[in-house]
Scaffold this motif. Sequence first.
Motif, short mmCIF file in Angstrom:
data_model
loop_
_atom_site.label_atom_id
_atom_site.label_comp_id
_atom_site.label_asym_id
_atom_site.label_seq_id
_atom_site.Cartn_x
_atom_site.Cartn_y
_atom_site.Cartn_z
N ILE A 150 -73.70 33.36 -79.16
CA ILE A 150 -74.77 32.39 -79.36
C ILE A 150 -74.66 31.70 -80.72
O ILE A 150 -74.86 30.49 -80.84
CB ILE A 150 -76.15 33.08 -79.21
CG1 ILE A 150 -76.34 33.54 -77.76
CG2 ILE A 150 -77.28 32.15 -79.62
CD1 ILE A 150 -77.64 34.25 -77.49
N LEU A 151 -74.33 32.46 -81.77
CA LEU A 151 -74.34 31.90 -83.12
C LEU A 151 -73.03 31.21 -83.50
O LEU A 151 -72.95 30.62 -84.58
CB LEU A 151 -74.65 33.00 -84.13
CG LEU A 151 -76.02 33.68 -83.97
CD1 LEU A 151 -76.21 34.77 -85.01
CD2 LEU A 151 -77.15 32.66 -84.08
N VAL A 152 -72.02 31.29 -82.63
CA VAL A 152 -70.75 30.60 -82.92
C VAL A 152 -70.99 29.11 -83.12
O VAL A 152 -70.39 28.47 -84.00
CB VAL A 152 -69.73 30.83 -81.80
CG1 VAL A 152 -68.53 29.91 -81.95
CG2 VAL A 152 -69.25 32.27 -81.82
N THR A 153 -71.86 28.54 -82.31
CA THR A 153 -72.14 27.11 -82.38
C THR A 153 -72.57 26.69 -83.77
O THR A 153 -72.12 25.66 -84.29
CB THR A 153 -73.23 26.73 -81.36
OG1 THR A 153 -72.87 27.22 -80.07
CG2 THR A 153 -73.40 25.23 -81.31
N ALA A 154 -73.43 27.48 -84.39
CA ALA A 154 -73.91 27.15 -85.74
C ALA A 154 -72.76 27.14 -86.74
O ALA A 154 -72.67 26.25 -87.59
CB ALA A 154 -74.98 28.14 -86.17
N MET A 155 -71.85 28.10 -86.65
CA MET A 155 -70.73 28.16 -87.58
C MET A 155 -69.73 27.04 -87.35
O MET A 155 -68.97 26.69 -88.25
CB MET A 155 -70.03 29.51 -87.47
CG MET A 155 -70.88 30.68 -87.93
SD MET A 155 -69.95 32.22 -88.07
CE MET A 155 -68.92 31.89 -89.50
N LEU A 156 -69.73 26.46 -86.13
CA LEU A 156 -68.83 25.36 -85.83
C LEU A 156 -69.42 23.99 -86.17
O LEU A 156 -68.73 22.99 -86.07
CB LEU A 156 -68.45 25.38 -84.34
CG LEU A 156 -67.37 26.36 -83.92
CD1 LEU A 156 -67.26 26.41 -82.39
CD2 LEU A 156 -66.03 26.00 -84.53
N ILE A 157 -70.67 23.95 -86.53
CA ILE A 157 -71.33 22.67 -86.78
C ILE A 157 -71.88 22.57 -88.21
O ILE A 157 -71.65 21.58 -88.92
CB ILE A 157 -72.48 22.43 -85.77
CG1 ILE A 157 -71.94 22.39 -84.34
CG2 ILE A 157 -73.23 21.15 -86.09
CD1 ILE A 157 -73.01 22.34 -83.29
N THR A 158 -72.60 23.60 -88.65
CA THR A 158 -73.36 23.50 -89.90
C THR A 158 -72.49 23.26 -91.13
O THR A 158 -72.84 22.40 -91.96
CB THR A 158 -74.22 24.76 -90.09
OG1 THR A 158 -75.00 24.98 -88.90
CG2 THR A 158 -75.15 24.59 -91.27
#
Length: 282
Positions: free
Chosen positions: A185-193
């Motif tokens: 779930i939190l991979v997305t944040a590390m790929l965008i933020t």
Amino acid sequence: MQRALLVSLVAGVVCAVLSCWVTLIGWSLLGDAVSHAVLPGVVLAYVLDLPFSIGAFLFGGLAVALIAGVRSTTRLKGDTAIGVVFTGMFALGLVLVSRIPSQVDLNHILFGNVLGVTDGDIAQVVAIGAAVLIAALVKRRDLTLYAFDPTHAHAIGISPRRMGALLLVMLALTVVVALQAVGVILVTAMLITPGATAFLLTRRFGPMLVTAAGLSVLCAVLGTYLSFHIDTSTGGMIVCCQTAVFALVYLGAPKQGIIPRALRRRAMVGDRTTVRTGPPVT
């Protein structure tokens, strides 16, 4: 904690570097799709007694292929195809988890278990992370041109299709790396933020890469130590630190921050008022 810190640093740097291209091209939703679509692959890899990374990579690639197929054979827009594929595959993963008996905690898959990584996991993360970073370094100029102007890239002999495929492969591999640290779930944040934060601080791509990686390393270290001292989820704390840094940059970045821009507009209005009224009469 030493292992957790090492994995978090590797995942943070790899995700930060790739997030710069993801931000420029507008693939944020695609990164979200790949990160969620790997769940059934992880479950099936467990059933077949294979490394989680193999199942995650295969299903990440399958998700990208399905999205491309739906887009090319229907009139649906890209975001619709992405939404259908990634939610369907994520739901399939949840069904498999609920039906297949295992000793694997679902929370470890969804939110990561960086404090429980083994020596094999560390070797895998470092090897995949190094491969992605080397590919990004070697193809940096081509990938950057593709991100800014695919038409010009094609005109000078760079295949946009190949560059897009390379980025998708790197994206799938990066998800595999970050999966160990922060989960699906939190991979997305590390790929965008990280990329989004660096974009607000600089307009040059080279400094953007360095800034994103530096901020990601800072957040990885800070989040890991904070999670230890206040007994919280390590992956969640790392992402919270990244979000907090983004909020600070959003508010206070020298050129694009909300507060500096408001102050500059106020100063301009004051200057215009002074010019119109003229100097005071003595």
